[in-house]
Write a protein that holds these residues in place. Structure first.
Motif, mmCIF file in Angstrom:
data_model
loop_
_atom_site.group_PDB
_atom_site.id
_atom_site.type_symbol
_atom_site.label_atom_id
_atom_site.label_comp_id
_atom_site.label_asym_id
_atom_site.label_seq_id
_atom_site.Cartn_x
_atom_site.Cartn_y
_atom_site.Cartn_z
ATOM 1 N N LYS A 1 0.852 -1.206 0.000
ATOM 2 C CA LYS A 1 0.000 0.000 0.000
ATOM 3 C C LYS A 1 0.883 1.249 0.000
ATOM 4 N N ASP A 2 1.963 1.228 0.805
ATOM 5 C CA ASP A 2 2.861 2.386 0.883
ATOM 6 C C ASP A 2 3.563 2.603 -0.458
ATOM 7 N N LEU A 3 3.930 1.503 -1.111
ATOM 8 C CA LEU A 3 4.569 1.607 -2.436
ATOM 9 C C LEU A 3 3.599 2.261 -3.434
ATOM 10 N N ILE A 4 2.383 1.786 -3.410
ATOM 11 C CA ILE A 4 1.385 2.306 -4.354
ATOM 12 C C ILE A 4 1.143 3.785 -4.104
ATOM 13 N N PHE A 5 0.947 4.156 -2.858
ATOM 14 C CA PHE A 5 0.671 5.557 -2.526
ATOM 15 C C PHE A 5 1.843 6.449 -2.899
ATOM 16 N N ALA A 6 3.061 5.937 -2.759
ATOM 17 C CA ALA A 6 4.241 6.746 -3.081
ATOM 18 C C ALA A 6 4.382 6.946 -4.584
ATOM 19 N N PHE A 7 4.106 5.875 -5.353
ATOM 20 C CA PHE A 7 4.412 5.908 -6.788
ATOM 21 C C PHE A 7 3.232 6.312 -7.679
ATOM 22 N N CYS A 8 2.047 6.372 -7.109
ATOM 23 C CA CYS A 8 0.886 6.545 -7.978
ATOM 24 C C CYS A 8 0.896 7.892 -8.721
ATOM 25 N N ASP A 9 1.589 8.910 -8.174
ATOM 26 C CA ASP A 9 1.605 10.215 -8.841
ATOM 27 C C ASP A 9 2.873 10.423 -9.672
ATOM 28 N N SER A 10 3.620 9.336 -9.903
ATOM 29 C CA SER A 10 4.840 9.467 -10.710
ATOM 30 C C SER A 10 4.467 9.767 -12.169
ATOM 31 N N PRO A 11 5.186 10.709 -12.780
ATOM 32 C CA PRO A 11 4.887 11.025 -14.184
ATOM 33 C C PRO A 11 5.248 9.885 -15.130
ATOM 34 N N TYR A 12 6.012 8.933 -14.632
ATOM 35 C CA TYR A 12 6.476 7.847 -15.498
ATOM 36 C C TYR A 12 5.613 6.585 -15.383
ATOM 37 N N ILE A 13 4.584 6.654 -14.554
ATOM 38 C CA ILE A 13 3.706 5.491 -14.434
ATOM 39 C C ILE A 13 2.373 5.803 -15.098
ATOM 40 N N THR A 14 2.026 4.927 -16.000
ATOM 41 C CA THR A 14 0.783 5.120 -16.758
ATOM 42 C C THR A 14 -0.132 3.950 -16.527
ATOM 43 N N ARG A 15 -1.317 4.063 -17.048
ATOM 44 C CA ARG A 15 -2.278 2.969 -16.946
ATOM 45 C C ARG A 15 -1.707 1.683 -17.554
ATOM 46 N N GLU A 16 -0.921 1.868 -18.638
ATOM 47 C CA GLU A 16 -0.405 0.703 -19.365
ATOM 48 C C GLU A 16 0.707 -0.017 -18.616
ATOM 49 N N ASN A 17 1.560 0.752 -17.931
ATOM 50 C CA ASN A 17 2.703 0.090 -17.289
ATOM 51 C C ASN A 17 2.566 -0.042 -15.760
ATOM 52 N N TYR A 18 1.445 0.378 -15.210
ATOM 53 C CA TYR A 18 1.240 0.395 -13.746
ATOM 54 C C TYR A 18 1.434 -0.983 -13.115
ATOM 55 N N PHE A 19 0.772 -1.971 -13.695
ATOM 56 C CA PHE A 19 0.779 -3.330 -13.133
ATOM 57 C C PHE A 19 2.204 -3.903 -13.133
ATOM 58 N N GLU A 20 2.882 -3.823 -14.307
ATOM 59 C CA GLU A 20 4.237 -4.418 -14.407
ATOM 60 C C GLU A 20 5.230 -3.663 -13.522
ATOM 61 N N THR A 21 5.069 -2.325 -13.498
ATOM 62 C CA THR A 21 5.981 -1.528 -12.657
ATOM 63 C C THR A 21 5.825 -1.897 -11.194
ATOM 64 N N LEU A 22 4.581 -2.068 -10.785
ATOM 65 C CA LEU A 22 4.324 -2.419 -9.386
ATOM 66 C C LEU A 22 4.971 -3.757 -9.018
ATOM 67 N N LEU A 23 4.844 -4.724 -9.911
ATOM 68 C CA LEU A 23 5.469 -6.031 -9.661
ATOM 69 C C LEU A 23 6.986 -5.884 -9.492
ATOM 70 N N SER A 24 7.607 -5.100 -10.368
ATOM 71 C CA SER A 24 9.066 -4.897 -10.288
ATOM 72 C C SER A 24 9.459 -4.156 -9.011
ATOM 73 N N LEU A 25 8.651 -3.172 -8.648
ATOM 74 C CA LEU A 25 8.971 -2.405 -7.435
ATOM 75 C C LEU A 25 8.904 -3.286 -6.193
ATOM 76 N N ILE A 26 7.958 -4.208 -6.162
ATOM 77 C CA ILE A 26 7.845 -5.120 -5.021
ATOM 78 C C ILE A 26 9.103 -5.981 -4.926
ATOM 79 N N ASP A 27 9.507 -6.530 -6.061
ATOM 80 C CA ASP A 27 10.732 -7.339 -6.092
ATOM 81 C C ASP A 27 11.929 -6.523 -5.615
ATOM 82 N N SER A 28 12.058 -5.316 -6.176
ATOM 83 C CA SER A 28 13.212 -4.456 -5.840
ATOM 84 C C SER A 28 13.227 -4.108 -4.360
#
Lengths: 410, 152
Positions: free
Chosen positions: B65-92
Motif C-alpha cells: 500500500k505504501d509503495l502504491i501511494f508513493a508511486f501513484c503520482d509518478s509522471p512515469y507510471i501510466t495505466r499501461e505500465n502500472y501493473f508491471e511496474t508495481l510487480l518490479s517495485l515489489i521485487d526491488s
C-alpha cells in the motif's frame, strides 16, 4: 513457494496433549505476537525482517513461554494466552537474573585458587553476560563465550536458565576444590596436563579421581598424590571384581570422602554423581586391559622433592635488594599459588623465609605456604615462635602467620 | 500439519493484501491507475513470492500500500505500465532491504526509490535497480554517507 520455515508452536513446544482448537488458537496468537514483537524490534521501521531474525525472535518468545509454564503451577497452554505466558516467563527470567547475579558473586568470592586461563576467562565472560543479556528480544540467547568445561555440562538449556545451572555446578566444583591445598592441586594438574594453565580442561575431575582413589585405599585424600605403589594396590583392589562391586567400592569411597570434607548436600550429590561416571571409566579401562596410572595420577617425584627441599637450605641468604624485589613481586602476584611458586623458586634460607612470612603472607595464604613445608621445617618454625614468646609472651608477627602453624590440617 | 499451518498463514496474508489492493484502487483511480481483479490476485501473490525469494517474513499489512501511494503520482507510471511496474517495485524493495542489511527503514527506502525513479532514473526500473539502489546499499553497508539529498 511457502514462506519460510519458522517453527510452528507445535514443533517448539510439543502440543500433543493440547486440543486441536487450543492448538490453532495458540498458533494464531503466536503469529500475531511475533508480528508485534518484530515491529517492536525494528522500532516500527520495517514491516519485514529476514527469516533468521524472525526465528530468533520466535525462539525467544517460546523460551519465555516455557519458563512461564514452569514458573506458575496454574499456568497452562489451555488456560493462558501466548501473551500471558510470555509475561509470566519474563517475570521468571527477571527473577533468575537476580538469583544468578547473587550466585555469580558467591562463585567469584569462592573461585578455585588455580591458574587456568579458560576458568578465569569464563568467569569474566559470565560477568559480561549480565550486561549483554537481552531479555526482551533474545531471551534464549547466551551472549558470552564460556570455554571452561564442567565435569557435567548443562545440556539443552538456553538463556538465563543455562547460566544459572552452569554457575550452580561451577560453585559445587569450586567448593570441592577449595578443600585441597592449591599447591597440591597444582602439582596434580601438572601431572594431568603439562600446560594445564593454558589447556581447556576441567580442574575438578583429576582432583576428584585421586581423592576418591586415596579414600578407597583408606588414605588421607588431602595429599592428592597416588604413588606407584598406591596405584598397584588400586589395581589389585579393582581387577578381580565385578562391575557392580567396583561401582560399590567407588561410591562408598565417594561417600566417605564427602563426609571427611563435610560437604553440603548439593556438593555431596555432585561428587557421588561423578563417582558413578568414574566407575564406568574404570570398568572400561579394566575391560580394555589398560593400566590405571593414566587415571589415578602420581606427581613426579622430582616435583615433590622440590616442594620439600628448595624452600630452606640455610646459608643461601638473599641480598637486601633481591629480597626487596621478591617482596615487590609477591605484592603483585595474582594468586596464592603464584606467590608460593615465587617463594619456592627464590627463597632458600630460614632467614629469608621468616622475612617473607612476616611481610607478605597473610591469613589463609600463610597457611597454604606452610602446608608446602616438610614436618621438620614446620617444627623449626614452631621452635622459632616458641623462642620468641619465651622472650616476649605476647609476641605476634605483623601478618599473624604463626597462627597457621597451629592449624589442624597442616 | 506443518505445511497446512504455513499455508493457513499465507492465505490470511493473501486475503489481507487483496483487500488492501482493492481499497487502493479507490485512491489511485484519480491518477488513472487501476488494477483488475486478476491483477490484484497476481500482485498479492507476488508479495508472497518476493518474500519467499528474499528469505524474509512480513507481518501485518506490509508495504505494498505504501509503495502504491508513493508511486501513484509518478509522471512515469501510466495505466499501461502500472501493473508491471508495481510487480518490479515489489521485487526491488525486498531485494534491497536485504542488500542494505535492514539498515534503511521501509519509509525511507520507498521515498528514496520514488525520488530517484522520478529524477535520475527518468522512469527506468533497470537504472533504479542496477545503479541507484545498488549504490545506496553499498554506501549503507560500508557506512559511507549517502548523497546530500538521499533518504530525505
Amino acid at each position: 513457494m511457502e514462506n519460510e520455515l519458522i517453527p510452528t508452536l507445535e514443533e517448539s513446544m510439543g502440543l500433543d496433549s493440547v486440543s486441536h482448537v487450543d492448538r490453532n488458537r495458540l498458533q494464531n496468537e503466536l503469529w500475531m505476537f511475533l508480528g508485534r514483537k518484530t515491529l517492536h524490534y525494528t522500532m516500527g521501521d520495517s514491516a519485514s525482517v529476514p527469516v533468521e531474525k524472525a526465528e530468533e525472535l520466535m525462539r525467544s518468545i517460546v523460551y519465555l513461554m516455557r519458563l512461564g509454564l514452569s514458573f506458575s503451577a496454574e499456568a497452562s497452554l489451555e488456560r493462558n494466552s501466548v501473551e500471558e505466558l510470555h509475561a509470566l516467563g519474563t517475570q521468571a527470567a527477571q527473577q533468575k537474573i537476580a538469583l544468578a547475579k547473587d550466585l555469580f558473586a558467591k562463585v567469584r568470592a569462592s573461585q578455585a585458587d588455580i591458574d587456568n586461563l579458560a576458568y578465569h576467562h569464563s568467569l569474566e565472560e559470565i560477568s559480561l553476560f549480565f550486561q549483554r543479556y537481552d531479555i526482551t528480544f533474545l531471551a534464549h540467547d547466551i551472549p558470552c563465550m564460556i570455554d571452561y568445561p564442567l565435569v557435567f555440562s548443562p545440556e539443552g538449556l538456553e538463556g538465563i536458565t543455562y547460566i544459572m545451572e552452569y554457575l550452580t555446578r561451577l560453585s559445587r566444583e569450586a567448593v570441592f576444590l577449595n578443600n585441597f591445598s592449591p599447591w597440591n592441586v597444582r602439582l596434580l594438574l601438572q601431572a594431568y596436563s603439562r600446560d594445564y594453565r593454558q589447556d581447556i580442561i576441567n580442574l575438578y575431575e583429576p582432583v576428584a579421581v585421586n581423592a576418591i582413589g586415596l579414600v578407597a585405599l583408606n588414605k588421607d585424600p588431602l595429599g592428592l598424590h597416588i604413588s606407584t605403589k598406591d596405584c598397584a594396590q588400586l589395581k589389585e583392589l579393582f581387577l578381580q571384581r565385578t562391575q557392580e562391586e567396583r561401582a560399590d567400592i567407588i561410591l562408598k569411597a565417594a561417600d566417605s570422602l564427602t563426609k571427611t570434607l563435610n560437604l553440603s548436600a548439593d556438593a555431596d550429590r555432585y561428587v557421588k554423581e561423578y563417582a558413578l561416571e568414574l566407575s564406568f571409566r574404570l570398568n572400561a579401562l579394566i575391560k580394555a586391559g589398560c593400566a590405571l596410572d593414566g587415571l589415578f595420577l602420581s606427581f613426579e617425584a622430582g616435583e615433590e622433592a622440590d616442594v620439600a627441599q628448595v624452600v630452606l637450605e640455610d646459608g643461601k641468604v638473599m641480598s637486601d635488594e633481591q629480597l626487596r624485589d621478591l617482596m615487590e613481586e609477591l605484592r603483585f602476584a595474582g594468586t596464592v599459588s603464584g606467590k608460593i611458586t615465587l617463594v619456592k623458586e627464590q627463597v632458600h634460607s630460614m632467614q629469608d623465609l621468616l622475612e617473607i612470612l612476616h611481610s607478605c603472607f597473610w591469613g589463609e595464604d600463610a597457611g597454604e605456604l606452610l602446608k608446602t613445608l616438610t614436618k621438620e621445617e614446620q617444627e623449626v618454625l614452631q621452635k622459632y615462635v616458641a623462642g620468641k614468646r619465651e622472650a616476649e609472651p605476647y609476641w605476634r608477627s605483623n601478618t599473624g602467620w604463626e597462627d597457621c602453624l597451629q592449624c589442624r590440617d597442616l | 500439519m506443518e505445511k497446512n499451518k504455513t499455508l493457513g498463514i499465507s492465505h490470511m496474508q493473501l486475503a489481507q493484501t487483496v483487500s488492501e489492493l482493492q481499497n487502493c484502487n479507490g485512491m489511485t483511480e484519480r491518477f488513472g491507475l487501476m488494477l483488475t481483479e486478476q491483477q490484484i490476485q497476481t500482485v498479492a501473490q507476488k508479495r508472497v513470492e518476493a518474500l519467499c525469494d528474499t528469505g524474509r517474513v512480513e507481518f501485518g499489512r506490509g508495504i505494498i500500500k505504501d509503495l502504491i501511494f508513493a508511486f501513484c503520482d509518478s509522471p512515469y507510471i501510466t495505466r499501461e505500465n502500472y501493473f508491471e511496474t508495481l510487480l518490479s517495485l515489489i521485487d526491488s524493495f525486498y531485494y534491497f532491504k536485504n542488500e542494505s542489511e535492514d539498515q534503511i527503514p521501509d519509509e525511507e527506502l520507498i521515498a528514496f526509490m520514488k525520488r530517484k525513479f522520478d529524477t535520475v532514473c527518468q522512469g527506468s526500473l533497470e537504472y533504479l535497480e542496477g545503479t541507484t539502489l545498488e549504490e545506496l546499499c553499498r554506501n549503507t553497508r560500508y557506512g559511507y554517507p549517502a548523497d546530500d539529498d538521499d533518504l530525505f
